[in-house]
Structures are given as structure tokens and as C-alpha cells.
Design an enzyme around this catalytic site. Structure first.
Site, PDB file in Angstrom:
ATOM      1  N   CYS A 112       0.966  -1.269   0.149  1.00 38.63           N
ATOM      2  CA  CYS A 112      -0.034   0.047  -0.061  1.00 38.63           C
ATOM      3  C   CYS A 112       0.679   1.147   0.278  1.00 38.63           C
ATOM      4  CB  CYS A 112      -0.848  -0.033   1.233  1.00 38.63           C
ATOM      5  SG  CYS A 112      -1.801   1.438   1.405  1.00 38.63           S
ATOM      6  N   HIS A 154      -9.142  -3.725  -2.122  1.00 40.34           N
ATOM      7  CA  HIS A 154      -8.061  -2.879  -1.261  1.00 40.34           C
ATOM      8  C   HIS A 154      -8.380  -1.309  -1.368  1.00 40.34           C
ATOM      9  CE1 HIS A 154      -3.780  -1.854  -0.132  1.00 40.34           C
ATOM     10  NE2 HIS A 154      -4.323  -0.757  -0.681  1.00 40.34           N
ATOM     11  N   GLU A 155      -8.860  -0.704  -2.247  1.00 44.88           N
ATOM     12  CA  GLU A 155      -9.171   0.663  -2.617  1.00 44.88           C
ATOM     13  C   GLU A 155     -10.602   0.988  -1.928  1.00 44.88           C
ATOM     14  OE1 GLU A 155      -6.936   2.644  -3.434  1.00 44.88           O
ATOM     15  OE2 GLU A 155      -5.560   0.929  -4.301  1.00 44.88           O
TER      16      GLU A 155
END
Ligand code: ZN
Length: 201
Positions: A112, A154-155
Site C-alpha cells: 500500500c 483494497h481501494e
């Protein structure tokens, strides 16, 4: 000319907040297009395959995604096939809602931009559906599998104040440098066994 924005690092409370919806009025503002352009350039410069607004300090349900053909084609074909990774054109998610369509977990290292220099293994659902708007306010339905589904999970997690370390197998957390040094060619089952990834402390 777009600006490159500073990417906030874990510890900043904005990464732990539930982001607010983007209103139709805000979406129509010219500054919104400038913001999206700046997020695209910031993501490309990093480089990354996604960037959520909280990562640039804005608590908004907005993210950009792009997995460029040059990046994907540069990967080892076997690694690419294992990850079901294919190029994804640049696009914008506004107020996305994610639904898991195939919960079978796929385990891979992920990183990330807000935890720069580290990676960990995260099990992500193999296929998802996302209902959102694009940057023009047009409703969109996205169906994704494999790596693209991972990027979306993830986003969209970022928009709820969730970071991959909340979901990872904690014993697989490591510096990206050590990962490249020790585990670049290993398959994931081998990594999980070597690290005793499911062991309780
Ligand atoms: Zn992230």
C-alpha cells in the site's frame, strides 16, 4: 499541468475514518476534475495501481484505478497467470459499493502506498461486483476477478478506514526489500508454510 500530491502514511487519522459520499454538486465542480487528474498523476508517479482519496488526506468516497499494460506485460507470465492479472484502463470510482461474488480466497503479497516499503499476504475474494458512479456521475457496474478484484477490495477498504494490515496474515508482514530478496520466486503455499503463516503467537 497536474500536481503530484503527498501520500499520507499510516498513523494519519484520515486513513482510519469512514469517508463521506461525494455529492452530485461536488462531482459537478471543476475542482473535482482537477482533483481526479492530480490523483491519476500521483498514482502513476508513485507508482501504484490504485489510489483512494483518504490517501491524499481527503475523507471522500472516491478512488482511481489503473493497471497499465506496460506494467502487466513486464511481469513473469507464470506470476501474472497465478494472479489472474490483466491490464485495467484508468477509471474513477465514486461512492462505490462492493459485493463479493466469489468468496474463494486468493492469497498473495500486497502493499500500500500509505505503508511505504512493506508488504504482507492478504486473502482476497476471487470475484467481486462494484456498483458506483464514474467521474461524470454516470452509474457503473463493474464485475472483476483476480488481481483487478483485489485492487477494488483494497481501494474500497480505504474508504471505510480499513488498511490491508487489518486483513493480512500477520506473520507474512515484511519489508518489500526482504520480500524481493527471499520470496520473489516462491509460490504462495511455500511462503505460507515457511513462515508458518497460520500459527498463533
Ligand atoms: Zn492502499
Amino acid at each position: 499541468m497536474s500536481r503530484i500530491l503527498p501520500i499520507v502514511q499510516l498513523g494519519d487519522p484520515v486513513l482510519r475514518a469512514r469517508a463521506g459520499d461525494v455529492t452530485p454538486a461536488a462531482l459537478a465542480e471543476p475542482q473535482m476534475q482537477e482533483l481526479i487528474d492530480a490523483m491519476r498523476e500521483t498514482m502513476r508517479e508513485a507508482p501504484g495501481v490504485g489510489l483512494a482519496a483518504p490517501q491524499i488526506g481527503l475523507s471522500l468516497r472516491l478512488a482511481v484505478i489503473e493497471d497499465r499494460p506496460a506494467t502487466v506485460e513486464g511481469l513473469d507470465p507464470e506470476a501474472r497467470a497465478d494472479r489472474e492479472r490483466a491490464a485495467v484502463p484508468f477509471h474513477v470510482l465514486v461512492n462505490p459499493v462492493l459485493t463479493v461474488e466469489d468468496a474463494t480466497p486468493a492469497h498473495f503479497f500486497e502493499g500500500c502506498l500509505s505503508l511505504s516499503g512493506y508488504v504482507g499476504v492478504v486473502g482476497r475474494a476471487l470475484a467481486v461486483r462494484v456498483d458506483c458512479m464514474d467521474e461524470t456521475g454516470t452509474p457503473r457496474v463493474i464485475r472483476a476477478r483476480g488481481w483487478y478484484a483485489r485492487i477494488l477490495q483494497h481501494e474500497i477498504d480505504h474508504l471505510s478506514g480499513v488498511v490491508y494490515v487489518d486483513r493480512m496474515l500477520t506473520r507474512t508482514f515484511m519489508s518489500a526489500e526482504e520480500c524481493a530478496c527471499h520470496w520473489a520466486d516462491a509460490d504462495l503455499d511455500e511462503v505460507l508454510a515457511a513462515l508458518d503463516a497460520n500459527r498463533a503467537p
